[in-house]
Write a protein that holds these residues in place. Structure first.
Motif, mmCIF file in Angstrom:
data_model
loop_
_atom_site.group_PDB
_atom_site.id
_atom_site.type_symbol
_atom_site.label_atom_id
_atom_site.label_comp_id
_atom_site.label_asym_id
_atom_site.label_seq_id
_atom_site.Cartn_x
_atom_site.Cartn_y
_atom_site.Cartn_z
ATOM 1 N N GLU A 128 0.825 -1.210 0.000
ATOM 2 C CA GLU A 128 0.000 0.000 0.000
ATOM 3 C C GLU A 128 0.863 1.265 0.000
ATOM 4 O OE1 GLU A 128 -3.116 -0.066 -0.491
ATOM 5 O OE2 GLU A 128 -3.567 -2.168 -0.115
ATOM 6 N N PHE A 129 1.994 1.210 0.719
ATOM 7 C CA PHE A 129 2.864 2.388 0.782
ATOM 8 C C PHE A 129 3.493 2.681 -0.582
ATOM 9 C CE2 PHE A 129 6.831 4.660 1.783
ATOM 10 C CZ PHE A 129 6.300 5.716 2.508
ATOM 11 N N ALA A 130 3.895 1.634 -1.286
ATOM 12 C CA ALA A 130 4.467 1.821 -2.628
ATOM 13 C C ALA A 130 3.433 2.411 -3.582
ATOM 14 C CB ALA A 130 4.992 0.489 -3.161
ATOM 15 N N LYS A 131 2.182 1.957 -3.484
ATOM 16 C CA LYS A 131 1.113 2.525 -4.306
ATOM 17 C C LYS A 131 0.864 3.987 -3.929
ATOM 18 C CE LYS A 131 -1.414 -1.810 -5.057
ATOM 19 N NZ LYS A 131 -2.641 -2.569 -4.692
ATOM 20 N N LEU A 132 0.980 4.270 -2.639
ATOM 21 C CA LEU A 132 0.822 5.648 -2.152
ATOM 22 C C LEU A 132 1.881 6.560 -2.763
ATOM 23 C CD1 LEU A 132 -0.021 7.940 -0.224
ATOM 24 C CD2 LEU A 132 1.285 6.787 1.582
ATOM 25 N N ILE A 133 3.141 6.122 -2.773
ATOM 26 C CA ILE A 133 4.223 6.926 -3.338
ATOM 27 C C ILE A 133 3.966 7.198 -4.816
ATOM 28 C CG2 ILE A 133 6.688 7.002 -3.875
ATOM 29 C CD1 ILE A 133 5.915 7.333 -0.885
ATOM 30 N N ARG A 134 3.562 6.166 -5.556
ATOM 31 C CA ARG A 134 3.308 6.349 -6.992
ATOM 32 C C ARG A 134 2.171 7.345 -7.226
ATOM 33 N NH1 ARG A 134 4.927 4.357 -11.453
ATOM 34 N NH2 ARG A 134 6.045 2.596 -10.509
ATOM 35 N N ALA A 135 1.050 7.178 -6.518
ATOM 36 C CA ALA A 135 -0.094 8.076 -6.711
ATOM 37 C C ALA A 135 0.265 9.511 -6.325
ATOM 38 C CB ALA A 135 -1.283 7.582 -5.884
ATOM 39 N N TYR A 136 1.012 9.666 -5.245
ATOM 40 C CA TYR A 136 1.400 11.002 -4.776
ATOM 41 C C TYR A 136 2.331 11.681 -5.774
ATOM 42 C CZ TYR A 136 3.650 14.529 -1.838
ATOM 43 O OH TYR A 136 4.143 15.697 -1.342
ATOM 44 N N ARG A 137 3.309 10.921 -6.302
ATOM 45 C CA ARG A 137 4.225 11.482 -7.292
ATOM 46 C C ARG A 137 3.482 11.894 -8.568
ATOM 47 N NH1 ARG A 137 9.688 10.435 -6.188
ATOM 48 N NH2 ARG A 137 9.928 11.334 -4.110
ATOM 49 N N GLU A 138 2.581 11.042 -9.003
ATOM 50 C CA GLU A 138 1.803 11.364 -10.206
ATOM 51 C C GLU A 138 0.946 12.605 -9.980
ATOM 52 O OE1 GLU A 138 -0.317 7.829 -11.265
ATOM 53 O OE2 GLU A 138 1.471 6.779 -11.970
ATOM 54 N N CYS A 139 0.411 12.737 -8.774
ATOM 55 C CA CYS A 139 -0.381 13.919 -8.422
ATOM 56 C C CYS A 139 0.473 15.181 -8.523
ATOM 57 C CB CYS A 139 -0.941 13.769 -7.003
ATOM 58 S SG CYS A 139 -1.757 15.251 -6.379
ATOM 59 N N LYS A 140 1.686 15.124 -7.973
ATOM 60 C CA LYS A 140 2.580 16.292 -8.015
ATOM 61 C C LYS A 140 2.958 16.659 -9.455
ATOM 62 C CE LYS A 140 5.831 16.910 -4.948
ATOM 63 N NZ LYS A 140 7.016 16.702 -4.072
ATOM 64 N N SER A 259 10.742 0.289 -8.111
ATOM 65 C CA SER A 259 11.685 1.308 -8.551
ATOM 66 C C SER A 259 11.368 2.672 -7.946
ATOM 67 C CB SER A 259 11.667 1.392 -10.085
ATOM 68 O OG SER A 259 12.649 2.288 -10.542
ATOM 69 N N ILE A 260 10.107 3.065 -7.996
ATOM 70 C CA ILE A 260 9.741 4.385 -7.470
ATOM 71 C C ILE A 260 9.837 4.414 -5.943
ATOM 72 C CG2 ILE A 260 7.222 4.022 -7.227
ATOM 73 C CD1 ILE A 260 6.914 6.833 -8.530
ATOM 74 N N LEU A 261 9.604 3.260 -5.312
ATOM 75 C CA LEU A 261 9.744 3.174 -3.857
ATOM 76 C C LEU A 261 11.212 3.349 -3.456
ATOM 77 C CD1 LEU A 261 8.660 2.589 -1.019
ATOM 78 C CD2 LEU A 261 8.857 0.140 -1.528
ATOM 79 N N LEU A 262 12.121 2.674 -4.152
ATOM 80 C CA LEU A 262 13.551 2.814 -3.860
ATOM 81 C C LEU A 262 14.005 4.266 -4.030
ATOM 82 C CD1 LEU A 262 15.056 -0.372 -5.555
ATOM 83 C CD2 LEU A 262 15.282 0.232 -3.139
#
Length: 291
Positions: A128-140, A259-262
């Motif tokens: 869930e945290f990795a999905k959170l990072i991806r969604a947040y980055r895409e939002c930005k 990759s985006i999580l790292l």
């Protein structure tokens, strides 16, 4: 439930008699509108081993009632449970009634879900945290490109992932009504969601404020959210290549977001990069190591 069980007996008895059937659960809907059951009156969950078809569904109607039978291979069921791939099934298992159980398979599964072991919690959290990072980055990125409506949609999604991480931190399984859970266990995260929905600020300003607030909420959870991955990296003292982490059996449920999580963990100084020379001049392999 007894009446429903008797009506459905001819359907599930045939399955229960087969040697590869591990257990049968019956789950009745509670409310008139029930997303947990796709609005069917009852769910029959039949767990099998080595099925020809890993997920088979059949719909029934009888005496003005509806039922959905799900025959699921245990491997797929465990994957759903580990990753919240099909969230409704956790509710079915925890709250459903066992009507057939081979060697206490269903009983033990219920107990495991109720106890929610730490290793399962860590895996779900990192997914869930990795999905959170991806969604947040895409939002930005969308916000920076002035696509404000799309950025708003991604902010809603990222807050939903944040809510699920918050519930997992408290040792609970996220339910479909996750914001009902969050309201009780983490008012600060709930307030973020409330502000996004109720703010009368212009859309651009609202998203800008939410990005700042979300950044802190995500950053404060980074080490715990990525704990599953960090534990894997502790398995050896040497740096890891991305390829090694990608093929590790324990990361298979979140390889698409690895990759985006790292990259996020590097930015947050939780993971360091070591550069290894290649045959190309001034070209290096990136490797990852815990701080």
């Amino acid at each position: 439930m007894i009446v429903m069980e008797n009506l459905l007996r001819p359907i599930y008895q045939e399955r229960a008699s087969q040697p590869n059937t591990l257990g049968v659960l019956l789950y009745e809907k509670i409310n008139n509108q029930s997303p947990v059951t796709d609005n069917f009156d009852v769910i029959l969950l039949i767990v099998v081993r080595e099925a020809k078809e890993e997920w088979y569904v059949k719909h029934y109607e009888f005496e003005h009632k509806t039922a959905a039978m799900h025959i699921v291979d245990e491997t797929l069921l465990n994957e759903w449970i580990d990753t919240s791939g099909y969230r409704k099934v956790i509710d079915w298992v925890i709250n459903g009634k066992i009507i057939f159980d081979r060697n206490e398979y269903m009983y033990n599964l219920k107990e495991t879900l109720r106890q929610f072991p730490e290793n399962s919690r860590k895996l779900k959290k990192v997914v869930e945290f990795a999905k959170l990072i991806r969604a947040y980055r895409e939002c930005k990125d969308l916000y920076a490109s002035k696509h404000y409506l799309d950025a708003n949609s991604l902010m809603v999604r990222s807050l939903h992932y944040l809510a699920r991480v918050t519930v997992l931190e408290k040792g609970f399984h996220p339910e479909i009504t996750v914001w009902h859970q969050v309201k009780k266990i983490d008012p600060e995260v709930y307030k973020l969601y409330e502000e996004l929905l109720e703010s009368e600020e212009p859309l651009e300003k609202k998203i800008s404020l939410m990005i700042l607030a979300s950044d802190f909420a995500i950053h404060s959870r980074a080490a715990k959210g990525a704990e599953h991955l960090l534990d894997i990296m502790k398995e050896k003292d040497e740096p890891w290549s991305f390829g090694e982490l990608k093929v590790h059996p324990e990361t298979q449920h979140y390889t698409l977001d690895l990759s985006i999580l790292l990259e996020y963990l590097v930015e947050r100084n939780i993971i360091d990069i070591e550069l290894v020379e290649t045959k190309g001049k001034n070209i290096f392999h990136r490797q990852y190591v815990l701080r």
